[in-house]
Design a protein around this motif. Structure first.
Motif, short mmCIF file in Angstrom:
data_model
loop_
_atom_site.label_atom_id
_atom_site.label_comp_id
_atom_site.label_asym_id
_atom_site.label_seq_id
_atom_site.Cartn_x
_atom_site.Cartn_y
_atom_site.Cartn_z
N GLN A 196 15.94 -20.52 13.50
CA GLN A 196 16.28 -19.10 13.56
C GLN A 196 15.31 -18.41 14.50
O GLN A 196 14.15 -18.82 14.59
CB GLN A 196 16.10 -18.41 12.21
CG GLN A 196 16.84 -18.98 11.05
CD GLN A 196 16.20 -18.52 9.73
OE1 GLN A 196 15.63 -19.31 9.00
NE2 GLN A 196 16.28 -17.23 9.43
N SER B 161 18.08 -32.11 7.38
CA SER B 161 18.70 -30.93 8.01
C SER B 161 17.70 -30.28 8.96
O SER B 161 16.50 -30.32 8.73
CB SER B 161 19.07 -29.90 6.95
OG SER B 161 20.04 -30.41 6.07
N ALA C 103 26.48 -19.01 9.41
CA ALA C 103 25.79 -20.30 9.21
C ALA C 103 25.74 -20.62 7.73
O ALA C 103 25.37 -19.77 6.92
CB ALA C 103 24.38 -20.22 9.77
N ARG C 104 26.12 -21.81 7.38
CA ARG C 104 26.14 -22.18 5.98
C ARG C 104 25.51 -23.55 5.76
O ARG C 104 25.86 -24.51 6.42
CB ARG C 104 27.58 -22.17 5.44
CG ARG C 104 28.18 -20.78 5.33
CD ARG C 104 27.47 -19.97 4.25
NE ARG C 104 27.98 -18.62 4.11
CZ ARG C 104 27.46 -17.56 4.75
NH1 ARG C 104 26.43 -17.71 5.57
NH2 ARG C 104 27.95 -16.36 4.55
N LEU C 105 24.59 -23.57 4.78
CA LEU C 105 23.87 -24.79 4.42
C LEU C 105 24.49 -25.32 3.13
O LEU C 105 24.93 -24.55 2.29
CB LEU C 105 22.41 -24.41 4.18
CG LEU C 105 21.44 -25.54 3.87
CD1 LEU C 105 20.96 -26.17 5.18
CD2 LEU C 105 20.25 -25.01 3.09
N TYR D 278 15.70 -21.68 0.20
CA TYR D 278 15.60 -22.73 1.21
C TYR D 278 14.37 -22.57 2.10
O TYR D 278 13.66 -23.54 2.36
CB TYR D 278 16.86 -22.74 2.09
CG TYR D 278 16.88 -23.84 3.12
CD1 TYR D 278 16.95 -25.18 2.75
CD2 TYR D 278 16.83 -23.54 4.49
CE1 TYR D 278 16.96 -26.19 3.70
CE2 TYR D 278 16.84 -24.56 5.44
CZ TYR D 278 16.90 -25.88 5.04
OH TYR D 278 16.91 -26.88 5.98
N ILE E 120 22.03 -24.94 13.37
CA ILE E 120 22.06 -25.68 12.12
C ILE E 120 22.73 -27.03 12.33
O ILE E 120 23.90 -27.11 12.70
CB ILE E 120 22.69 -24.85 10.97
CG1 ILE E 120 22.69 -25.64 9.66
CG2 ILE E 120 24.05 -24.30 11.29
CD1 ILE E 120 22.89 -24.78 8.43
N VAL F 25 17.22 -26.53 10.85
CA VAL F 25 17.67 -25.14 10.99
C VAL F 25 16.67 -24.41 11.89
O VAL F 25 15.46 -24.51 11.68
CB VAL F 25 17.77 -24.43 9.62
CG1 VAL F 25 18.14 -22.96 9.80
CG2 VAL F 25 18.78 -25.13 8.72
N PRO G 250 21.52 -20.31 5.17
CA PRO G 250 20.23 -21.00 5.41
C PRO G 250 19.04 -20.04 5.48
O PRO G 250 17.90 -20.49 5.52
CB PRO G 250 20.45 -21.70 6.75
CG PRO G 250 21.59 -21.00 7.39
CD PRO G 250 22.44 -20.45 6.29
N ARG H 107 28.82 -23.53 0.55
CA ARG H 107 27.86 -23.28 1.62
C ARG H 107 26.94 -22.13 1.26
O ARG H 107 27.39 -21.06 0.87
CB ARG H 107 28.60 -22.98 2.94
CG ARG H 107 29.30 -24.20 3.55
CD ARG H 107 28.29 -25.25 3.99
NE ARG H 107 28.91 -26.45 4.52
CZ ARG H 107 29.15 -27.55 3.80
NH1 ARG H 107 28.86 -27.59 2.51
NH2 ARG H 107 29.70 -28.61 4.36
N LEU H 108 25.64 -22.41 1.44
CA LEU H 108 24.59 -21.43 1.17
C LEU H 108 24.11 -20.88 2.51
O LEU H 108 24.08 -21.61 3.51
CB LEU H 108 23.45 -22.15 0.46
CG LEU H 108 22.27 -21.32 0.00
CD1 LEU H 108 22.59 -20.71 -1.37
CD2 LEU H 108 21.02 -22.19 -0.11
#
Lengths: 289, 289
Positions: free
Chosen positions: A113, A109, A14-16, B23, A4, A111, B18, B15-16
């Motif tokens: 995964q 952004s 992990a934080r968005l 998202y 991220i 990301v 991801p 923080r969300l």
């Protein structure tokens, strides 16, 4: 582990930022890819589609292909994954200003995964997928019709409709009633001795496997191909049908709306194309499979 | 301060995950509301629309109206905000399984943000907004046409098109060519002595101010109302036009595609409706304005 914005962190840490426009407005793009032996064969095809989508939605991408490719490989390595489903998401990031209008200079952004994935089970390829025709019309005249964008809820609803009707996938017709694609795959029919697939103008997503079938695999098998409008009634005349995507590869489609396609078993074109595709992927793969 | 899944945290610390489907797939809903005096007048109308959208996309909401309302008030109080633009986002949360199909029992996310907002400047209401007609057709037959979903990228692109053409807003036509709405507002025309707005079947979002105008404000002014298909040519015959949304209230629309509507100045119906709406909001507001 999730990549991220330049860091690898454990998935549950992990934080968005919840103000990210990917979350608030579905404002971004994604790619779903299949990794083999620790890398994604033909990743350049995914990145080319990502860049085409970015141009369409007016989102400048600040990363070179090499950086994106490297980030994917590092995510795979960090998770100890050789064969995996990889999802790469790019969004327009946290805006400076409120509202719909994008910032003139967004900070997108990124990301990435990955999940262990060795392919769908053999028995599914032997049976072939069953699909329903969704009631949700796909807007082929939207600028997003050919873009794999984060605004994907219609596809989610189509897939839900398929599950409610005990099918594996949903076929989407466009607003003119022609077939466009499935909720997460492209559609091919064999009509006579021709391979036919809905054209981009019909609302098909330019799938990476779709492109490979059209440009490389079908010609090698001596199959002539045609991209054009395909009406649902042509399904009844099809000798066989199949779906393509990065995760499915070439998946036979043997039943639509409860009716068998021809004998209801996988046909020779899909089997031959699947074999060709697997070989191509193996040849292109970094580590081999 | 941002409300996220039960906690208030500083905006830049919130923080969300991801992996949240809001998202990754635009899988969720939102409401944009205007707070006055520390609360949102007529919030029940927003929450009713949110619930209707949740039914449409098959997302069970685990919160009572009172809890949502309380969370909004607490977010406003934590930010020391009386007059604000409030955004409430609900998404399908982090899934147990990969892919498009929603979990049978999703755990939705709830995010609430608020920004200081005392209304658009007077001079904008005096000039009226200028709009262009977008080239992006809105799919009025999509199950999402009447849902304020997180898959909002088409609206973003329409607004961007408006900005590129130096306009304030973009009007969207549907796939039949009729007018549906603006990128973030509903559209009204005054034709003869009738107030006309595109019906939901045309792809209009069921706006909360739209509903108020139709059911309460126009009748009080003795204006007859009609929800129906509206073709773009009718704009030329309109005596006046205006846009409605929770943040705009009733905003005159004085120019479309470079052409003035009537004299190009705000008309009497929009002025009277705006006054009625302001009074209604003040009367409904918790703390007054």
């Amino acid at each position: 582990m999730i990549w991220i914005n330049g860091s690898l962190v454990p998935a549950d840490k992990a934080r968005l930022d919840p103000r990210d426009r990917g979350y608030t407005l579905g404002d971004g793009l994604f790619e779903t890819m299949r990794a083999r032996g620790g890398s994604v064969p033909l990743i350049e095809r995914h990145l080319a589609r990502l860049r085409a989508g970015a141009v369409e939605i007016g989102l400048p991408l600040p990363w070179e292909d090499g950086e994106l490719s490297e980030a994917v490989s590092r995510t795979l390595a960090a998770g100890g994954l050789a064969d995996a489903a990889v999802r790469l998401t790019v969004s327009r990031g946290v805006p400076q200003q409120r509202g719909l209008l994008p910032d003139p200079e967004p900070r997108p952004s990124l990301v990435i995964q990955a999940h262990p994935f060795g392919g769908y089970p053999d028995h599914l390829y032997e049976r072939g997928m069953h699909a329903i025709t969704s009631a949700i019309p796909r807007n082929e005249r939207s600028p997003l019709a050919n873009v794999k964008s984060l605004s994907y809820l219609e596809n989610v609803l189509a897939r839900r409709e398929a599950a409610e009707r005990r099918a594996d996938e949903a076929l989407l017709r466009n607003t003119s009633g022609d077939l466009a694609c499935a909720s997460a795959a492209n559609l091919f029919l064999v009509l006579g001795d021709e391979l036919v697939t809905p054209d981009l103008g019909s609302g098909a997503l330019p799938g990476t496997v779709r492109d490979l079938v059209l440009a490389e695999l079908a010609p090698r098998l001596g199959l002539s191909v045609s991209e054009r409008a395909v009406c649902p009634e042509e399904m009844e005349a099809a000798g066989e049908a199949f779906l393509t995507s990065a995760l499915l590869g070439v998946m036979p489609l043997t039943r639509v709306d409860g009716l068998s396609i021809e004998a209801g078993t996988p046909g020779p074109a899909s089997l031959a194309l699947r074999r060709k595709l697997e070989r191509l992927w193996e040849a292109a793969g970094g580590g081999g499979v």
